[in-house]
Design a protein around this motif. Structure first.
Motif, PDB file in Angstrom:
ATOM      1  N   THR A 115       0.384  -1.263  -0.045  1.00 14.47           N
ATOM      2  CA  THR A 115      -0.033  -0.021  -0.186  1.00 14.47           C
ATOM      3  C   THR A 115       0.873   1.022   0.204  1.00 14.47           C
ATOM      4  OG1 THR A 115      -1.783  -0.868   1.364  1.00 14.47           O
ATOM      5  CG2 THR A 115      -2.046   1.488   1.286  1.00 14.47           C
ATOM      6  N   ALA A 116       1.874   1.214   0.168  1.00 13.77           N
ATOM      7  CA  ALA A 116       2.998   2.210   1.354  1.00 13.77           C
ATOM      8  C   ALA A 116       2.968   3.312  -0.561  1.00 13.77           C
ATOM      9  CB  ALA A 116       3.851   2.716   2.404  1.00 13.77           C
ATOM     10  N   PRO A 117       3.897   2.451  -1.025  1.00 14.88           N
ATOM     11  CA  PRO A 117       4.891   2.795  -2.282  1.00 14.88           C
ATOM     12  C   PRO A 117       3.930   2.867  -3.649  1.00 14.88           C
ATOM     13  CG  PRO A 117       5.798   0.570  -1.823  1.00 14.88           C
ATOM     14  CD  PRO A 117       4.338   0.632  -0.712  1.00 14.88           C
ATOM     15  N   ILE A 118       2.067   2.709  -3.472  1.00 16.59           N
ATOM     16  CA  ILE A 118       1.286   3.268  -4.367  1.00 16.59           C
ATOM     17  C   ILE A 118       0.549   4.545  -3.774  1.00 16.59           C
ATOM     18  CG2 ILE A 118      -1.040   3.197  -4.896  1.00 16.59           C
ATOM     19  CD1 ILE A 118      -0.437  -0.148  -4.579  1.00 16.59           C
ATOM     20  N   ALA A 119       0.605   4.731  -2.140  1.00 19.35           N
ATOM     21  CA  ALA A 119      -0.017   6.312  -2.003  1.00 19.35           C
ATOM     22  C   ALA A 119       1.037   7.220  -2.138  1.00 19.35           C
ATOM     23  CB  ALA A 119      -0.039   6.071  -0.348  1.00 19.35           C
ATOM     24  N   GLN A 120       2.312   6.572  -1.752  1.00 19.36           N
ATOM     25  CA  GLN A 120       3.711   7.822  -2.164  1.00 19.36           C
ATOM     26  C   GLN A 120       3.438   8.325  -3.720  1.00 19.36           C
ATOM     27  OE1 GLN A 120       6.820   5.340  -1.318  1.00 19.36           O
ATOM     28  NE2 GLN A 120       7.051   6.273   1.040  1.00 19.36           N
ATOM     29  N   LYS A 121       3.229   7.100  -4.167  1.00 18.55           N
ATOM     30  CA  LYS A 121       2.723   7.366  -6.364  1.00 18.55           C
ATOM     31  C   LYS A 121       2.231   8.302  -6.727  1.00 18.55           C
ATOM     32  CE  LYS A 121       3.054   5.702 -10.725  1.00 18.55           C
ATOM     33  NZ  LYS A 121       3.200   4.140 -11.540  1.00 18.55           N
ATOM     34  N   LEU A 122       0.754   7.637  -5.616  1.00 17.31           N
ATOM     35  CA  LEU A 122       0.069   8.861  -5.913  1.00 17.31           C
ATOM     36  C   LEU A 122       0.110  10.392  -5.620  1.00 17.31           C
ATOM     37  CD1 LEU A 122      -3.100   8.944  -6.498  1.00 17.31           C
ATOM     38  CD2 LEU A 122      -4.353   8.599  -4.514  1.00 17.31           C
ATOM     39  N   SER A 123       0.575  10.282  -4.499  1.00 16.94           N
ATOM     40  CA  SER A 123       0.594  11.308  -4.114  1.00 16.94           C
ATOM     41  C   SER A 123       2.146  12.450  -4.885  1.00 16.94           C
ATOM     42  CB  SER A 123       1.347  11.176  -2.423  1.00 16.94           C
ATOM     43  OG  SER A 123       2.392  12.705  -1.959  1.00 16.94           O
ATOM     44  N   ALA A 124       2.502  11.247  -4.860  1.00 15.47           N
ATOM     45  CA  ALA A 124       3.646  12.783  -6.107  1.00 15.47           C
ATOM     46  C   ALA A 124       2.898  13.210  -7.670  1.00 15.47           C
ATOM     47  CB  ALA A 124       4.845  12.372  -5.989  1.00 15.47           C
ATOM     48  N   VAL A 125       2.505  12.413  -7.741  1.00 18.42           N
ATOM     49  CA  VAL A 125       1.040  12.219  -9.090  1.00 18.42           C
ATOM     50  C   VAL A 125       0.182  13.813  -9.226  1.00 18.42           C
ATOM     51  CG1 VAL A 125      -0.200  11.972 -10.433  1.00 18.42           C
ATOM     52  CG2 VAL A 125       1.674  10.421 -10.433  1.00 18.42           C
ATOM     53  N   LEU A 126      -0.368  13.372  -7.978  1.00 16.03           N
ATOM     54  CA  LEU A 126      -1.549  14.814  -7.564  1.00 16.03           C
ATOM     55  C   LEU A 126      -0.811  15.505  -7.860  1.00 16.03           C
ATOM     56  CD1 LEU A 126      -3.508  13.128  -5.434  1.00 16.03           C
ATOM     57  CD2 LEU A 126      -4.089  13.880  -7.750  1.00 16.03           C
ATOM     58  N   THR A 127       0.629  15.866  -6.501  1.00 10.94           N
ATOM     59  CA  THR A 127       1.030  17.007  -5.969  1.00 10.94           C
ATOM     60  C   THR A 127       2.225  17.843  -7.428  1.00 10.94           C
ATOM     61  OG1 THR A 127       1.910  16.549  -3.967  1.00 10.94           O
ATOM     62  CG2 THR A 127       3.445  18.255  -4.759  1.00 10.94           C
ATOM     63  N   ALA A 128       2.941  16.878  -7.950  1.00 12.82           N
ATOM     64  CA  ALA A 128       3.452  17.519  -9.825  1.00 12.82           C
ATOM     65  C   ALA A 128       1.837  18.153 -10.512  1.00 12.82           C
ATOM     66  CB  ALA A 128       3.595  15.970 -10.133  1.00 12.82           C
TER      67      ALA A 128
END
Length: 185
Positions: free
Chosen positions: A88-101
């Protein structure tokens, strides 16, 4: 907006829960109730899920959300069904990075558009000032600038046509005046 639900799941099964709303990006999770020892089944704590959906936008690249964003399974050391943070954590981090960018790109695009509109308005104002002073060459330069800043606008194009017409009429008037002066001489 903030719905609540409660689901009672059978043991020895794997469930996929889909969260969706029209116009929003869907998300899904997996809850695995397998491998829970029969003696511990009545002692399990509830699994809480807080899910947030966001609007789907054409430039937002979130195809990876076609896969589940979280997996919950039995954790014997805690004697509970909990999130597999390795998944779960890597997906949450990726989603957070994508939304921030995406938000940064969206903000930069909005600022660039705001600047372009300001420059367009300034070019039109300068063009109009020159036009009314009958400074056709400078007016033409400013209207061309306005057209290059926003090619969808018709006002600068119309004014450029007026300038071209005025220049042609002025040239024709000067030609006729010159011919008349030559005939008189």
């Amino acid at each position: 907006g903030k719905g609540k639900y409660e689901i009672f799941l059978d043991f020895e099964k794997e469930y996929m829960v889909l969260y969706e709303k029209a116009g929003f990006v869907s998300k899904k999770i997996i809850v695995n109730t397998k491998e829970v020892p029969p003696d511990n089944r009545t002692k399990l704590a509830d699994l809480y899920v807080e899910m947030t959906l966001f609007k789907s936008e054409k430039d937002l690249e979130v195809g990876f959300l076609d896969n589940p964003i979280g997996k919950a399974q039995y954790m014997s050391q805690k004697n509970t069904i909990d999130w597999n943070m390795g998944y779960t954590a890597p997906i949450a981090q990726k989603l957070s990075a994508v939304l921030t960018a995406y938000q940064q790109q969206k903000k930069a695009k909005e600022e660039a558009e705001k600047l372009m509109k300001k420059q367009y308005a300034e070019a039109m104002k300068e063009g109009d000032n020159a036009f009314f002073k009958k400074d056709m060459e400078n007016a033409k330069i400013f209207y061309q600038k306005a057209t290059s800043l926003d090619p969808t606008q018709v006002d600068p194009k119309n004014r450029l046509e007026l300038i071209d017409t005025a220049i042609k009429k002025q040239a024709e008037a000067e030609r006729l005046k010159k011919e008349e002066a030559e005939r008189a001489a």
